[in-house]
Design a protein around this motif. Sequence first.
Motif, PDB file in Angstrom:
ATOM      1  N   ARG A 191       3.876   1.629  -1.040  1.00  0.00           N
ATOM      2  CA  ARG A 191       4.660   1.864  -2.254  1.00  0.00           C
ATOM      3  C   ARG A 191       3.823   2.556  -3.319  1.00  0.00           C
ATOM      4  O   ARG A 191       4.298   3.435  -4.021  1.00  0.00           O
ATOM      5  N   ASP A 192       2.543   2.175  -3.436  1.00  0.00           N
ATOM      6  CA  ASP A 192       1.699   2.856  -4.417  1.00  0.00           C
ATOM      7  C   ASP A 192       1.422   4.289  -3.995  1.00  0.00           C
ATOM      8  O   ASP A 192       1.439   5.207  -4.806  1.00  0.00           O
ATOM      9  N   GLU A 193       1.156   4.460  -2.713  1.00  0.00           N
ATOM     10  CA  GLU A 193       0.895   5.809  -2.207  1.00  0.00           C
ATOM     11  C   GLU A 193       2.099   6.710  -2.456  1.00  0.00           C
ATOM     12  O   GLU A 193       1.954   7.853  -2.877  1.00  0.00           O
ATOM     13  N   THR A 194       3.278   6.196  -2.176  1.00  0.00           N
ATOM     14  CA  THR A 194       4.482   7.002  -2.291  1.00  0.00           C
ATOM     15  C   THR A 194       4.820   7.305  -3.739  1.00  0.00           C
ATOM     16  O   THR A 194       4.948   8.451  -4.139  1.00  0.00           O
ATOM     17  N   VAL A 195       4.945   6.242  -4.533  1.00  0.00           N
ATOM     18  CA  VAL A 195       5.421   6.433  -5.896  1.00  0.00           C
ATOM     19  C   VAL A 195       4.387   7.174  -6.735  1.00  0.00           C
ATOM     20  O   VAL A 195       4.711   8.087  -7.474  1.00  0.00           O
ATOM     21  N   ARG A 196       3.125   6.779  -6.624  1.00  0.00           N
ATOM     22  CA  ARG A 196       2.137   7.291  -7.560  1.00  0.00           C
ATOM     23  C   ARG A 196       1.483   8.571  -7.074  1.00  0.00           C
ATOM     24  O   ARG A 196       1.094   9.408  -7.865  1.00  0.00           O
ATOM     25  N   LYS A 197       1.351   8.723  -5.769  1.00  0.00           N
ATOM     26  CA  LYS A 197       0.662   9.917  -5.277  1.00  0.00           C
ATOM     27  C   LYS A 197       1.550  10.874  -4.516  1.00  0.00           C
ATOM     28  O   LYS A 197       1.149  11.985  -4.190  1.00  0.00           O
ATOM     29  N   GLY A 198       2.740  10.442  -4.179  1.00  0.00           N
ATOM     30  CA  GLY A 198       3.634  11.343  -3.452  1.00  0.00           C
ATOM     31  C   GLY A 198       3.321  11.445  -1.969  1.00  0.00           C
ATOM     32  O   GLY A 198       3.823  12.327  -1.295  1.00  0.00           O
ATOM     33  N   ASN A 199       2.461  10.546  -1.451  1.00  0.00           N
ATOM     34  CA  ASN A 199       2.216  10.531  -0.007  1.00  0.00           C
ATOM     35  C   ASN A 199       3.301   9.714   0.665  1.00  0.00           C
ATOM     36  O   ASN A 199       3.294   8.491   0.575  1.00  0.00           O
ATOM     37  N   ARG A 200       4.206  10.370   1.301  1.00  0.00           N
ATOM     38  CA  ARG A 200       5.272   9.615   1.956  1.00  0.00           C
ATOM     39  C   ARG A 200       4.959   9.483   3.430  1.00  0.00           C
ATOM     40  O   ARG A 200       5.243  10.364   4.217  1.00  0.00           O
ATOM     41  N   ILE A 201       4.317   8.371   3.780  1.00  0.00           N
ATOM     42  CA  ILE A 201       4.018   8.129   5.188  1.00  0.00           C
ATOM     43  C   ILE A 201       5.253   7.430   5.741  1.00  0.00           C
ATOM     44  O   ILE A 201       5.359   6.214   5.707  1.00  0.00           O
TER      45      ILE A 201
ATOM     46  N   HIS B 165       0.834  -1.198   0.000  1.00  0.00           N
ATOM     47  CA  HIS B 165       0.000   0.000   0.000  1.00  0.00           C
ATOM     48  C   HIS B 165       0.872   1.253   0.000  1.00  0.00           C
ATOM     49  O   HIS B 165       0.659   2.173  -0.769  1.00  0.00           O
TER      50      HIS B 165
END
Lengths: 239, 122
Positions: B53-63, B51
């Motif tokens: 990795r998709d958030e980070t790479v595709r949306k720029g959400n770096r949790i 989850h």
Amino acid sequence: MSDLNTQRRQFLKTSLGAAAVAIAPGMLLFDTAHGKAEAGSSKVRWGMLIDTAQCKDGCNDCVTACNKENGLSGGTAATDSQWIRKIELKDIRSGRELSLPMMCQHCEEPPCVDVCPTAASFKRADGIVLVDRHRCIGCRYCMMACPYKARSFVHEPLQDQKPDVPRGKGTVESCTLCVHRLDKGQQNTACAEACKNKAILFGNLNDENSEIAQKIRSVASVQVRADLQLNPGIRYQGL
Amino acid sequence: MKLLASLLLCLFVSVAWAAEGDTPKLDIGKGGQCVRDPQWMRKNHMHLLMHQRDETVRKGNRIEQDGLKNCVECHASLSDNSVIARDDSFCVGCHRYAAVKIDCFECHASKRRTALVMKDGK
Ligand code: SF4
Ligand code: SF4
């Protein structure tokens, strides 16, 4: 397309989840706490204005800074990754010579994204064009499609990557506009920061008060191969 | 009857003990409080990472908390700063045991790079 795919995966996962919950309640705990951090927003369009008059012949500072920031080897053989390179131009008739940095132009209509069979090449909401290396199959269609020769293929296994910049064999890569910096709230790329002649101006093209937007309004700048109508985010002054 | 019970008990205890001896002994690195309950993590860390990795790479959400970088930060060995260098390294130890191949570290950094590294020299 790309978003659709993540959604589809999410859907499959949750429908699977629903089934699993019915069978064994309490067994399936994932998909609960999804914290939302700041996302790449479509209000932003990151871009650069490169002043060719300031860019000095022989100076390579931006390239060196990029290599250091992203953990590239700095080699320039045909099989080495180069995210930004200095190119020399000469007008044959007038003899005028120019030296300027060239990298992924972060097109608004990126042909690399069009041709990618796996939706690995994609454009973020803030205009940055990236390769999702989790999906890239290394077919290199995007390298063929890019009019700026901006992308590199990783041919050999890599060691000691930067924690913020994962890179690996068998995938394609190119300038990310230092996306790991931007997501942390920094407002500048490594190359722009390193240029002591201030030839690279980085900023938000959509914010009319930003330095870059103001300058683009007041000086003549061009997009390389504007005839292709890709509307790149990188503009050149004095080309 | 009592004898049987105690015999059974011995049997169970020894079985449990043997199973315990079989599981990989991991170098958990810095360890400490994990981002979720450890038992849950054992089963589900891959979903968290997928989850993220998709958030980070595709949306720029770096949790940051749920990212692979954070795993490495805590679980890299204190002797060599790596999660994959040795047989008992945190990621490799368990994955070999479970016969699940990981290829995360063909691209992602497997070493901790913070002050902890500096302190240990190298
Ligand atoms: S410059 Fe090339 S790699 Fe970059 S977005 Fe445009 S087509 Fe894609
Ligand atoms: S090499 Fe990777 S990013 Fe490029 S077109 Fe093929 S799958 Fe897409």
